[in-house]
Design a protein around this motif. Structure first.
Motif, PDB file in Angstrom:
ATOM      1  N   SER A  91      -7.007   0.265  -1.991  1.00 41.02           N
ATOM      2  CA  SER A  91      -6.586   1.573  -1.479  1.00 41.02           C
ATOM      3  C   SER A  91      -5.766   2.327  -2.524  1.00 41.02           C
ATOM      4  CB  SER A  91      -5.746   1.389  -0.216  1.00 41.02           C
ATOM      5  OG  SER A  91      -6.514   0.716   0.754  1.00 41.02           O
ATOM      6  N   GLU A 141      -5.547   5.504   3.623  1.00 40.39           N
ATOM      7  CA  GLU A 141      -5.660   4.045   3.655  1.00 40.39           C
ATOM      8  C   GLU A 141      -4.632   3.413   2.712  1.00 40.39           C
ATOM      9  OE1 GLU A 141      -9.674   2.591   3.809  1.00 40.39           O
ATOM     10  OE2 GLU A 141      -9.010   0.663   2.984  1.00 40.39           O
ATOM     11  N   ASP A 167      -2.985  -0.423   1.358  1.00 42.27           N
ATOM     12  CA  ASP A 167      -3.043  -1.890   1.300  1.00 42.27           C
ATOM     13  C   ASP A 167      -1.628  -2.447   1.423  1.00 42.27           C
ATOM     14  OD1 ASP A 167      -5.757  -1.764   0.853  1.00 42.27           O
ATOM     15  OD2 ASP A 167      -5.679  -2.483  -1.218  1.00 42.27           O
ATOM     16  N   ARG A 177       0.345   2.378  10.775  1.00 43.86           N
ATOM     17  CA  ARG A 177      -0.633   2.942  11.728  1.00 43.86           C
ATOM     18  C   ARG A 177       0.043   3.937  12.675  1.00 43.86           C
ATOM     19  NH1 ARG A 177      -4.026  -2.689  12.966  1.00 43.86           N
ATOM     20  NH2 ARG A 177      -5.468  -2.480  11.208  1.00 43.86           N
ATOM     21  N   ILE A 207      -3.923   4.207   7.667  1.00 46.81           N
ATOM     22  CA  ILE A 207      -4.982   3.242   7.991  1.00 46.81           C
ATOM     23  C   ILE A 207      -4.721   1.975   7.188  1.00 46.81           C
ATOM     24  CG2 ILE A 207      -7.477   2.785   7.756  1.00 46.81           C
ATOM     25  CD1 ILE A 207      -7.865   5.864   8.085  1.00 46.81           C
ATOM     26  N   LYS A 230      -6.492  -1.748   6.381  1.00 46.20           N
ATOM     27  CA  LYS A 230      -7.644  -2.643   6.538  1.00 46.20           C
ATOM     28  C   LYS A 230      -7.459  -3.926   5.750  1.00 46.20           C
ATOM     29  CE  LYS A 230     -11.122   0.992   7.129  1.00 46.20           C
ATOM     30  NZ  LYS A 230     -12.168   1.719   6.403  1.00 46.20           N
ATOM     31  N   ARG A 231      -6.541  -3.910   4.752  1.00 43.42           N
ATOM     32  CA  ARG A 231      -6.407  -5.049   3.838  1.00 43.42           C
ATOM     33  C   ARG A 231      -4.947  -5.390   3.588  1.00 43.42           C
ATOM     34  NH1 ARG A 231     -10.114  -5.633  -0.278  1.00 43.42           N
ATOM     35  NH2 ARG A 231      -8.393  -5.628  -1.733  1.00 43.42           N
ATOM     36  N   LYS A 249      -6.994 -10.789  11.179  1.00 44.98           N
ATOM     37  CA  LYS A 249      -8.406 -10.429  11.375  1.00 44.98           C
ATOM     38  C   LYS A 249      -8.623  -9.852  12.767  1.00 44.98           C
ATOM     39  CE  LYS A 249     -12.905 -11.526   9.963  1.00 44.98           C
ATOM     40  NZ  LYS A 249     -13.155 -10.685   8.861  1.00 44.98           N
ATOM     41  N   ASN A 289      -7.984  -6.342  12.806  1.00 46.53           N
ATOM     42  CA  ASN A 289      -8.775  -5.555  11.833  1.00 46.53           C
ATOM     43  C   ASN A 289      -8.142  -5.448  10.449  1.00 46.53           C
ATOM     44  OD1 ASN A 289     -10.781  -4.978  13.804  1.00 46.53           O
ATOM     45  ND2 ASN A 289      -9.323  -3.554  14.726  1.00 46.53           N
ATOM     46  N   ILE A 290      -7.460  -6.519  10.042  1.00 50.02           N
ATOM     47  CA  ILE A 290      -6.891  -6.569   8.686  1.00 50.02           C
ATOM     48  C   ILE A 290      -7.415  -7.834   8.007  1.00 50.02           C
ATOM     49  CG2 ILE A 290      -4.767  -6.750   7.292  1.00 50.02           C
ATOM     50  CD1 ILE A 290      -3.329  -5.362   9.704  1.00 50.02           C
ATOM     51  N   GLU A 291      -8.017  -7.653   6.813  1.00 50.56           N
ATOM     52  CA  GLU A 291      -8.516  -8.790   6.016  1.00 50.56           C
ATOM     53  C   GLU A 291      -7.378  -9.254   5.115  1.00 50.56           C
ATOM     54  OE1 GLU A 291     -11.524 -11.220   5.867  1.00 50.56           O
ATOM     55  OE2 GLU A 291     -11.946  -9.254   6.770  1.00 50.56           O
TER      56      GLU A 291
END
Ligand code: PRP
Ligand code: ORO
Length: 166
Positions: free
Chosen positions: A54, A104, A106, A126, A131, A133-134, A150, A153-155
């Motif tokens: 990101s 986004e 990180d 959020r 956003i 995601k990672r 996970k 929704n976070i890797e």
């Protein structure tokens, strides 16, 4: 290599430790003391710089802060520091830096155990329009963080897994 440098620097400590989640553990990975050595901080910064996707990075104080600064200087990405608690004076803001709508970000942390600290940071980002995601950590203790994140929704990515340090 970072793994050997962490071991040789004495970052892996054995004893009876209470973790931030309240869990007890027979060992503790003291990344915070290890990265006071600029060579180790530089190695961590380099590794994480190669994993960031990101345009902005963020982390919960205190452990992530030197890493955020290192990655920010190397990649020219701005960073956000999230406070553990609301500031009762001054700006009264929960975070330092900017979070833009639909941007986004990180998340970075030194260690992931339950993933609670990363999740808290993600919730604040959020709730402020960002956003997530990672997330990237130096050491994943493999105690449920990846699975819990996970589900949200976070890797989770890590440089080293705790099982590799034994
Ligand atoms: O995955 P978790 O169960 O949340 O545990 C990992 C968190 O615990 C540590 O922080 P700590 O709360 O000790 O604060 P510090 O960074 O201020 O030392 C570490 O820096 C991570 O942020
Ligand atoms: O879960 C934690 O609080 C934790 C574990 C660990 O090994 N190192 C650390 O800094 N925090």
């Amino acid at each position: 290599m970072l793994k050997e440098d962490l071991i040789n620097s004495g970052a892996i400590k054995f004893g009876d430790f209470v973790l931030t989640s309240g869990k007890r553990s027979g060992y503790y990975i003291d990344i915070k003391s290890a990265y006071t050595d600029p060579e180790i901080l530089d190695e961590i910064g380099l590794e994480i710089s190669g994993m960031v996707k990101s345009g902005k990075i963020a982390g919960m104080e205190l452990g992530s802060v030197p890493i955020l600064v290192s990655v920010s200087i190397k990649t020219k990405r701005p960073f956000v520091i999230i406070r553990k608690d609301d500031l009762k004076h001054g700006t009264r803001k929960r975070y330092i830096g900017s979070i833009n709508l639909n941007e986004e970000i990180d998340i970075i942390d030194d260690v992931a155990t339950t993933g609670g600290s990363i999740m808290k940071a993600a919730e604040i980002i959020r709730n402020n329009g960002g956003i997530v995601k990672r997330a990237i950590c130096v050491v994943d203790r493999e105690e449920g963080a990846a699975e819990m994140l996970k589900e949200n929704n976070i890797e989770l990515y890590s440089i080293i897994k705790a099982s590799e340090l034994r």
